[in-house]
Design a protein around this motif. Structure first.
Motif, PDB file in Angstrom:
ATOM      1  N   UNK A 235       0.861  -1.185   0.000  1.00  0.00           N
ATOM      2  CA  UNK A 235       0.000   0.000   0.000  1.00  0.00           C
ATOM      3  C   UNK A 235       0.893   1.229   0.000  1.00  0.00           C
ATOM      4  N   UNK A 236       0.502   2.236  -0.752  1.00  0.00           N
ATOM      5  CA  UNK A 236       1.294   3.462  -0.860  1.00  0.00           C
ATOM      6  C   UNK A 236       0.385   4.675  -0.746  1.00  0.00           C
ATOM      7  N   UNK A 237       0.866   5.697  -0.046  1.00  0.00           N
ATOM      8  CA  UNK A 237       0.110   6.937   0.108  1.00  0.00           C
ATOM      9  C   UNK A 237       1.019   8.123  -0.150  1.00  0.00           C
ATOM     10  N   UNK A 238       0.488   9.132  -0.829  1.00  0.00           N
ATOM     11  CA  UNK A 238       1.205  10.398  -1.007  1.00  0.00           C
ATOM     12  C   UNK A 238       0.748  11.331   0.099  1.00  0.00           C
ATOM     13  N   UNK A 239       1.667  11.629   1.013  1.00  0.00           N
ATOM     14  CA  UNK A 239       1.401  12.567   2.106  1.00  0.00           C
ATOM     15  C   UNK A 239       2.003  13.915   1.736  1.00  0.00           C
ATOM     16  N   UNK A 240       1.278  14.981   2.076  1.00  0.00           N
ATOM     17  CA  UNK A 240       1.680  16.289   1.564  1.00  0.00           C
ATOM     18  C   UNK A 240       1.242  17.398   2.523  1.00  0.00           C
ATOM     19  N   UNK A 241       2.026  18.429   2.592  1.00  0.00           N
ATOM     20  CA  UNK A 241       1.627  19.637   3.306  1.00  0.00           C
ATOM     21  C   UNK A 241       0.367  20.216   2.663  1.00  0.00           C
ATOM     22  N   UNK A 242      -0.591  20.582   3.466  1.00  0.00           N
ATOM     23  CA  UNK A 242      -1.879  21.069   2.964  1.00  0.00           C
ATOM     24  C   UNK A 242      -1.714  22.256   2.004  1.00  0.00           C
ATOM     25  N   UNK A 243      -0.944  23.250   2.415  1.00  0.00           N
ATOM     26  CA  UNK A 243      -0.782  24.441   1.569  1.00  0.00           C
ATOM     27  C   UNK A 243      -0.088  24.096   0.259  1.00  0.00           C
ATOM     28  N   UNK A 244       0.862  23.197   0.326  1.00  0.00           N
ATOM     29  CA  UNK A 244       1.575  22.746  -0.865  1.00  0.00           C
ATOM     30  C   UNK A 244       0.615  22.046  -1.818  1.00  0.00           C
ATOM     31  N   UNK A 245      -0.270  21.204  -1.276  1.00  0.00           N
ATOM     32  CA  UNK A 245      -1.258  20.489  -2.093  1.00  0.00           C
ATOM     33  C   UNK A 245      -2.232  21.459  -2.757  1.00  0.00           C
ATOM     34  N   UNK A 246      -2.698  22.444  -1.993  1.00  0.00           N
ATOM     35  CA  UNK A 246      -3.642  23.432  -2.528  1.00  0.00           C
ATOM     36  C   UNK A 246      -2.979  24.251  -3.629  1.00  0.00           C
ATOM     37  N   UNK A 247      -1.728  24.626  -3.414  1.00  0.00           N
ATOM     38  CA  UNK A 247      -1.022  25.464  -4.376  1.00  0.00           C
ATOM     39  C   UNK A 247      -0.850  24.769  -5.728  1.00  0.00           C
ATOM     40  N   UNK A 248      -0.703  23.453  -5.715  1.00  0.00           N
ATOM     41  CA  UNK A 248      -0.520  22.764  -6.997  1.00  0.00           C
ATOM     42  C   UNK A 248      -1.839  22.175  -7.521  1.00  0.00           C
ATOM     43  N   UNK A 249      -2.950  22.492  -6.851  1.00  0.00           N
ATOM     44  CA  UNK A 249      -4.261  22.075  -7.321  1.00  0.00           C
ATOM     45  C   UNK A 249      -4.576  20.610  -7.129  1.00  0.00           C
ATOM     46  N   UNK A 250      -3.971  19.985  -6.116  1.00  0.00           N
ATOM     47  CA  UNK A 250      -4.183  18.554  -5.875  1.00  0.00           C
ATOM     48  C   UNK A 250      -5.547  18.294  -5.245  1.00  0.00           C
ATOM     49  N   UNK A 251      -6.085  17.128  -5.531  1.00  0.00           N
ATOM     50  CA  UNK A 251      -7.326  16.687  -4.899  1.00  0.00           C
ATOM     51  C   UNK A 251      -6.995  16.087  -3.536  1.00  0.00           C
ATOM     52  N   UNK A 252      -7.557  16.637  -2.475  1.00  0.00           N
ATOM     53  CA  UNK A 252      -7.256  16.160  -1.127  1.00  0.00           C
ATOM     54  C   UNK A 252      -8.259  15.077  -0.735  1.00  0.00           C
ATOM     55  N   UNK A 253      -7.740  13.882  -0.390  1.00  0.00           N
ATOM     56  CA  UNK A 253      -8.585  12.738  -0.063  1.00  0.00           C
ATOM     57  C   UNK A 253      -8.932  12.681   1.418  1.00  0.00           C
ATOM     58  N   UNK A 254      -7.987  13.009   2.264  1.00  0.00           N
ATOM     59  CA  UNK A 254      -8.188  12.942   3.719  1.00  0.00           C
ATOM     60  C   UNK A 254      -7.035  13.666   4.390  1.00  0.00           C
ATOM     61  N   UNK A 255      -7.202  13.916   5.677  1.00  0.00           N
ATOM     62  CA  UNK A 255      -6.153  14.565   6.461  1.00  0.00           C
ATOM     63  C   UNK A 255      -5.716  13.648   7.592  1.00  0.00           C
ATOM     64  N   UNK A 256      -4.410  13.543   7.791  1.00  0.00           N
ATOM     65  CA  UNK A 256      -3.901  12.815   8.952  1.00  0.00           C
ATOM     66  C   UNK A 256      -3.850  13.805  10.108  1.00  0.00           C
TER      67      UNK A 256
END
Length: 407
Positions: A235-256
């Motif tokens: 199993x693999x997950x892409x974990x990312x800083x919230x602001x970084x994800x928003x800035x690149x237009x990523x779809x956010x699935x959930x928050x840890x």
């Protein structure tokens, strides 16, 4: 610095599906991936039960030189990571131009070690072993292969923490991003499924021998459970800083939201309700939530007499009288060992996305310690906004994660 950490991509390769949608259907329909592998019985196992996985075909996908260095679990992890990066919208150009880390849980790589030893025993010439076995046999086989294939330039190490390895890998990645040390990390867990890797567990009498009905053999919390069923994949997950994800237009699935950990400090194979409770409580505290707010608990429960008992006691101490639904997806997957803490986050986010609780199949009569728990015996269609996921392992290592639905 304290940043929000989100999940923007997930990938899975397991006995209940080779991708998220296949897995979703299995979870929703309570479909088991457990069967019999005759080679185990021929090899001398007491039990031939195992999760039945399809092996990925990588010829034509990766070049031969790369394939030679991939262990079985690294092959699974490649497929899971590929799916996760694709969902996160992260391509090869992005990976070459940005610093992305990798933290994976992996606690053994038995098959290449045994195969290399057999060549030496037969040929007495190390030159005949070849170059691939060294990269397959090291405990960091998943990290070293994936970091090379995907050109990863950030943090790079393996978590070896028994059956909590996958969960701890996510927890440590969460902490690094939260503290501003990385913006994005590939985190997960991988487990080989070959029969070489699990003979020692069979020797302990840890496996179920209920071979007449394989799909009913894994029975977490049931009074008639008689042992776990080995399984695996990645199993693999892409974990990312919230602001970084928003800035690149990523779809956010959930928050840890929280990571809890502890060590039992007791016998090497002895579970502990105190240790389990400490990890869960720490995760809830960091997430800033109470037991009353948790919608679902993905229990560690592996279908062993002792392990399920102590976890049930800990869950009863924390959740007795509370609303949280509880189930162990290991009733369908078997025990995915080093990958389980990561795969069960993927399973939980899928449930969040589609609004259901996967059933704890094969639960006919709860054991005494589990009688007060709100265990889902069938699929429950309901909103899932907050999840607690437990992972415990030999040596008394405990990990718990709290995830929150994206809003």
């Amino acid at each position: 610095m304290s940043r929000r950490v989100v999940i923007t991509g997930m990938g899975i390769w397991s006995c209940i599906g080779k991708n998220k949608e296949e897995v979703r259907d299995s979870l929703y329909n309570g479909r088991s991936g457990i069967g019999i592998e005759p080679e185990r019985l021929q090899y001398g196992y007491r039990s031939g039960l195992t999760g039945i996985l399809e092996h990925p075909v990588l010829k034509g996908v990766l070049d031969r030189r790369t394939r030679v260095g991939l262990s079985e679990e690294a092959e699974y992890a490649y497929m899971a990571a590929k799916e996760a990066f694709e969902e996160a919208g992260v391509d090869r150009d992005y990976l070459r131009e940005h610093e992305v880390g990798i933290i994976f849980g992996n606690d053994s790589s038995a098959k290449p070690v045994i195969e290399a030893a057999e060549i030496m025993r037969e040929k007495h010439d190390s030159a005949l072993i070849g170059s691939g076995y060294i990269f397959q046999s090291m405990n960091s086989t998943v990290n070293m292969n994936l970091s090379t294939i995907f050109s990863l330039k950030g943090i790079n190490f393996t978590v070896s923490a028994a059956c909590a390895s996958g969960s701890h890998s996510i927890g440590l990645a969460f902490m690094m991003i939260k503290q501003g040390l990385q913006d994005m990390i590939l985190a997960g867990g991988a487990q080989e499924t070959n029969f070489y890797s699990m003979a020692t567990f069979d020797a302990l009498g840890a496996f179920s021998v209920r071979m007449d009905e394989p799909a009913k053999a894994s029975r977490p919390f049931d009074v008639s459970r008689d042992g776990l069923i080995p399984s695996g994949g990645a199993a693999a997950l892409i974990l990312e800083d919230y602001d970084h994800a928003v800035a690149r237009g990523a779809n956010i699935l959930a928050e840890i939201s929280g990571y809890g950990f502890s060590s039992n400090g007791g016998g090497i194979s002895q579970p502990s309700d105190d240790g389990s409770l400490k990890a869960m409580t720490r995760a809830l505290r960091q997430a800033g939530v109470t037991p009353e707010e948790i919608d679902y608990v993905n229990a560690h429960a592996t279908s062993t007499p002792q392990g399920d008992e102590f976890e049930a006691i800990a869950l009863d101490r924390l959740f007795n009288g509370k609303k949280a639904w509880i189930s162990s997806t290991k009733s369908m997957t078997g025990h995915e060992c080093w990958m389980a803490g990561a795969s069960e986050i993927v399973y939980s986010v899928i449930m969040m996305r589609d609004g259901f609780i996967a059933p704890n199949i094969n639960l006919e009569q709860p054991c005494e310690a589990a009688k007060n728990l709100n265990i889902a015996r069938e699929t429950i269609v309901t909103p899932v906004n907050l999840v607690l996921s437990n992972s415990f392992g030999f040596g008394g290592t405990n990990s718990a994660l709290v995830i929150r639905k994206a809003t």
